[in-house]
Design a protein around this motif. Structure first.
Motif, mmCIF file in Angstrom:
data_model
loop_
_atom_site.group_PDB
_atom_site.id
_atom_site.type_symbol
_atom_site.label_atom_id
_atom_site.label_comp_id
_atom_site.label_asym_id
_atom_site.label_seq_id
_atom_site.Cartn_x
_atom_site.Cartn_y
_atom_site.Cartn_z
ATOM 1 N N VAL A 236 27.727 4.833 -60.240
ATOM 2 C CA VAL A 236 28.265 3.794 -61.144
ATOM 3 C C VAL A 236 28.508 2.519 -60.769
ATOM 4 N N GLY A 237 28.078 2.040 -59.588
ATOM 5 C CA GLY A 237 28.359 0.676 -58.972
ATOM 6 C C GLY A 237 29.609 0.269 -58.731
ATOM 7 N N ASP A 238 29.827 -0.943 -58.524
ATOM 8 C CA ASP A 238 30.995 -1.554 -57.790
ATOM 9 C C ASP A 238 32.143 -1.365 -58.876
ATOM 10 N N ALA A 239 33.232 -1.099 -58.239
ATOM 11 C CA ALA A 239 34.578 -0.657 -59.126
ATOM 12 C C ALA A 239 35.323 -2.043 -59.620
ATOM 13 N N ALA A 240 34.931 -3.146 -58.757
ATOM 14 C CA ALA A 240 35.439 -4.210 -59.185
ATOM 15 C C ALA A 240 35.218 -5.175 -60.279
ATOM 16 N N PHE A 389 23.120 -3.041 -56.166
ATOM 17 C CA PHE A 389 21.875 -3.159 -56.458
ATOM 18 C C PHE A 389 21.362 -2.771 -57.690
ATOM 19 N N ARG A 390 20.304 -3.268 -58.248
ATOM 20 C CA ARG A 390 19.732 -2.561 -59.449
ATOM 21 C C ARG A 390 18.811 -1.590 -59.422
ATOM 22 N N ARG A 391 18.687 -0.848 -60.478
ATOM 23 C CA ARG A 391 17.830 0.310 -60.629
ATOM 24 C C ARG A 391 16.381 -0.117 -60.378
ATOM 25 N N LEU A 392 15.849 -1.320 -61.240
ATOM 26 C CA LEU A 392 14.604 -1.701 -61.239
ATOM 27 C C LEU A 392 14.177 -2.198 -59.785
ATOM 28 N N GLN A 393 15.146 -2.906 -59.171
ATOM 29 C CA GLN A 393 15.114 -3.573 -57.678
ATOM 30 C C GLN A 393 14.656 -2.323 -56.718
ATOM 31 N N ALA A 394 15.529 -1.128 -57.026
ATOM 32 C CA ALA A 394 15.017 -0.116 -55.886
ATOM 33 C C ALA A 394 13.547 0.609 -56.342
ATOM 34 N N PHE A 395 13.415 0.457 -57.541
ATOM 35 C CA PHE A 395 11.973 0.938 -57.970
ATOM 36 C C PHE A 395 10.763 0.235 -57.401
ATOM 37 N N ASP A 396 11.138 -1.132 -57.324
ATOM 38 C CA ASP A 396 9.991 -2.203 -56.951
ATOM 39 C C ASP A 396 9.763 -1.699 -55.468
ATOM 40 N N GLY A 397 11.203 -1.677 -54.898
ATOM 41 C CA GLY A 397 10.999 -1.458 -53.362
ATOM 42 C C GLY A 397 10.392 -0.183 -53.223
ATOM 43 N N GLU A 398 10.572 0.835 -53.979
ATOM 44 C CA GLU A 398 9.654 1.980 -53.374
ATOM 45 C C GLU A 398 8.235 1.777 -53.152
ATOM 46 N N HIS A 460 11.130 -12.832 -49.999
ATOM 47 C CA HIS A 460 12.456 -12.462 -49.880
ATOM 48 C C HIS A 460 12.879 -11.578 -50.887
ATOM 49 N N GLN A 461 12.271 -11.605 -52.049
ATOM 50 C CA GLN A 461 12.781 -10.709 -53.085
ATOM 51 C C GLN A 461 12.080 -9.331 -52.454
ATOM 52 N N ASP A 462 11.009 -9.153 -52.143
ATOM 53 C CA ASP A 462 10.395 -7.879 -51.595
ATOM 54 C C ASP A 462 11.327 -7.314 -50.557
ATOM 55 N N TYR A 463 11.771 -8.141 -49.582
ATOM 56 C CA TYR A 463 12.635 -7.588 -48.593
ATOM 57 C C TYR A 463 13.862 -6.790 -48.927
ATOM 58 N N ALA A 464 14.575 -7.674 -50.262
ATOM 59 C CA ALA A 464 15.734 -7.193 -50.976
ATOM 60 C C ALA A 464 15.604 -5.961 -51.464
ATOM 61 N N ASN A 474 19.540 6.716 -49.558
ATOM 62 C CA ASN A 474 20.953 7.139 -48.673
ATOM 63 C C ASN A 474 22.018 7.449 -49.774
ATOM 64 N N GLY A 475 22.054 7.653 -50.946
ATOM 65 C CA GLY A 475 22.834 8.137 -51.819
ATOM 66 C C GLY A 475 23.820 6.943 -52.598
ATOM 67 N N PHE A 476 23.505 5.576 -52.255
ATOM 68 C CA PHE A 476 24.143 4.528 -52.871
ATOM 69 C C PHE A 476 23.810 4.410 -54.393
ATOM 70 N N ALA A 477 24.710 3.752 -54.880
ATOM 71 C CA ALA A 477 24.867 3.708 -56.534
ATOM 72 C C ALA A 477 24.017 2.511 -56.844
ATOM 73 N N MET A 478 23.326 2.666 -58.036
ATOM 74 C CA MET A 478 22.438 1.736 -58.924
ATOM 75 C C MET A 478 23.500 1.003 -59.674
ATOM 76 N N GLY A 479 23.692 -0.213 -59.623
ATOM 77 C CA GLY A 479 24.730 -0.887 -60.412
ATOM 78 C C GLY A 479 23.991 -1.888 -61.299
ATOM 79 N N ASP A 480 24.658 -2.812 -61.780
ATOM 80 C CA ASP A 480 24.087 -3.922 -62.847
ATOM 81 C C ASP A 480 23.882 -5.211 -62.312
ATOM 82 N N ASP A 481 24.138 -5.330 -60.976
ATOM 83 C CA ASP A 481 23.699 -6.504 -60.439
ATOM 84 C C ASP A 481 22.582 -6.499 -59.404
ATOM 85 N N TRP A 482 21.925 -7.591 -59.289
ATOM 86 C CA TRP A 482 20.878 -7.555 -58.052
ATOM 87 C C TRP A 482 21.439 -7.787 -56.670
#
Length: 498
Positions: A236-240, A389-398, A460-464, A474-482
């Motif tokens: 669910v992303g960052d609790a803060a 990180f955002r869901r779409l960002q991870a999809f692009d990274g794939e 640089h965006q591709d590296y991110a 690795n099991g980290f959460a997809m959140g609302d921020d890039w």
């Protein structure tokens, strides 16, 4: 001279008419022959004809002849317009790839427009769409091994095609798995669009899902069913979340108590002296460990979270109250959820007040309070903020990873034990190498390695995006921020989440 009156005019017309009438003899007369009129003087000397007698006629006796009716005008013929020769219809342009091949699982590539739909997916709708699949497929982690007509779907996203043990796949499905292909988002989309066209020879002949949004919602929900950590609550992303903290701080606790008793009191206790209800007590929940009530038989999903040391942060409680079944697939809690964010904040505020040591309501306070507790994912490092990180960002990274990194690190991120191979980017090897530092170290490693390999066209965006994909695996959460790419931002992020 006085002008002629109407009677005189009529008499003159009558005289002229009588003068022009002759015998009915049709023989040729002298008048019919051409005559020599002679000189003009001879005409002048000709004797004038006798004038008609002046006969008085009573005008009342003159009956005009009836006028013939006017014939209607002939219809106008339409103008003759020359017909121009019609230009031939242009031949439709055929796609470079036949439709059948566009869906084939060994050919499809990610569609940015469809990935955007997944990024904005309605997980509740995805869960509803999944219900039709449960007739043949099991989706709960604790259902693995149950006899079903179709293979197991828990953790299918990014899993190898045809990987469920013991299931008798079609030869076509087995062949794709043998080639190392996985169920990425593009392949799942193609298969759900039309199984037979996407994979000729498949044994699955169920009707396709025609609507793009329905497919995106379903795939997005499947993406939350990870076989490793598996729990959306852990994603669910960052609790803060400042806005959530502000809503809880401003909530009316008396109203929150009423909401809690009304919505939750049928199954849960908020006081120690009450009788044991169907659900666990909620006395020390906020900030406390998940699945901690003694003697309660939690679902497998809850037990897994508890064993990982996950705690009930504000954001997790908010996500769970919004939709329990979506947030923790496999939960036994049959509650549909609370849509109003202010009602959820009031309930959380009331539950927080039940604790002897309430969790702070500021980001700085949470960082101190939660720092000594085991995070659900990664390893806490003092002075660093949680990863996001955002869901779409991870999809692009794939897609970038598969095209640029898999050759050295493997399509499954497990590394290649060859002279030219790269280290593992998954599991314990990844944890031991990266979890103690900042995310910038991983970002910088990828940037330097790809530059050395001639990383032309990589931004640089591709590296991110590659980092985001590795974190997702690795099991980290997809959140609302890039996940940003600036050094100062990445050096401030650690490999952990609350």
């Amino acid at each position: 001279m006085k002008p002629f009156g109407p009677c005189v005019v009529l008499l003159m017309l009558a005289a002229l008419a009588l003068a022009g009438c002759g015998d009915n003899d049709t023989s040729q007369t002298d008048a019919d022959q051409p005559q020599d009129l002679g000189e003009p003087d001879a005409l002048a000397e000709a004797e004038p004809a006798d004038e008609p007698a002046n006969v008085a006629i009573d005008p009342a006796e003159i009956v005009p002849a009836p006028l013939a009716p006017l014939a209607p005008p002939a219809p106008l013929a339409p103008p003759v317009v020359p017909i121009a020769e019609a230009a031939p219809e242009p031949e439709p342009e055929l796609p470079a790839t036949p439709v059948e091949q566009e869906l084939r699982l060994d050919l499809v590539i990610a569609d940015p427009a469809f990935l955007a739909l997944i990024d904005e997916a309605d997980l509740n709708n995805g869960l509803r769409r999944l219900q039709r699949c449960t007739i043949c497929h099991s989706i709960r982690e604790d259902d693995a091994g149950m006899e079903r007509a179709g293979p197991f779907l828990f953790g299918i996203v990014d899993a190898a095609i045809g990987a469920t043990e013991g299931f008798d796949y079609s030869p076509a499905m087995v062949a794709l798995g043998a080639d190392g292909m996985t169920w990425n988002y593009a392949r799942l989309n193609a298969f759900l669009t039309d199984p037979v066209k996407a994979l000729p020879g498949t044994a699955m002949t169920i009707a396709s899902i025609a609507d793009d949004r329905d497919r995106a919602d379903l795939i997005a929900y499947l993406a939350t069913l990870f076989a490793e950590a598996a729990l959306n609550l852990d994603l669910v992303g960052d609790a803060a979340d400042e806005q959530l903290l502000e809503r809880i701080a401003a909530a009316d606790l008396a109203a929150g108590e009423e909401f809690a008793i009304e919505r939750c009191g049928g199954c849960h206790n908020f006081k120690a002296e009450q009788e044991t209800p169907p659900g666990p007590d909620l006395l020390e929940v906020v900030g406390g460990p998940i699945a901690a009530a003694e003697g309660y038989n939690y679902s497998v999903s809850f037990r897994n979270l508890g064993e990982e040391g996950a705690i009930w942060t504000y954001q997790r409680l908010d996500a769970f109250l919004a939709s329990p079944a979506v947030t923790i697939p496999g939960t036994r809690m049959g509650f549909s959820g609370i849509a109003d964010e202010n009602v959820r904040a009031a309930i959380i505020g009331f539950m927080r007040s039940l604790s002897d040591d309430p969790l702070p309501l500021t980001i700085a306070g949470l960082a101190v309070e939660l720092g000594g507790r085991p995070p659900s994912v990664g390893r806490y490092v003092e002075g660093l903020n949680p990863i996001v990180f955002r869901r779409l960002q991870a999809f692009d990274g794939e897609g970038i990873y598969n095209g640029r990194c898999a050759g050295c690190h493997g399509i499954s991120l497990t590394g290649r034990d060859t002279p030219t191979g790269g280290p593992a980017l998954l599991g314990e090897a990844f944890d031991d190498r990266w979890f103690g530092g900042s995310v910038f170290e991983l970002y910088d490693y990828i940037r330097r390695e790809m530059t050395a390999e001639g990383g032309v066209g990589i931004t640089h965006q591709d590296y991110a995006a590659i980092v985001a994909y590795i974190l997702l695996r690795n099991g980290f959460a997809m959140g609302d921020d890039w996940l940003g790419h600036e050094r100062a931002t990445l050096e401030n992020k650690g490999f952990f989440q609350y």
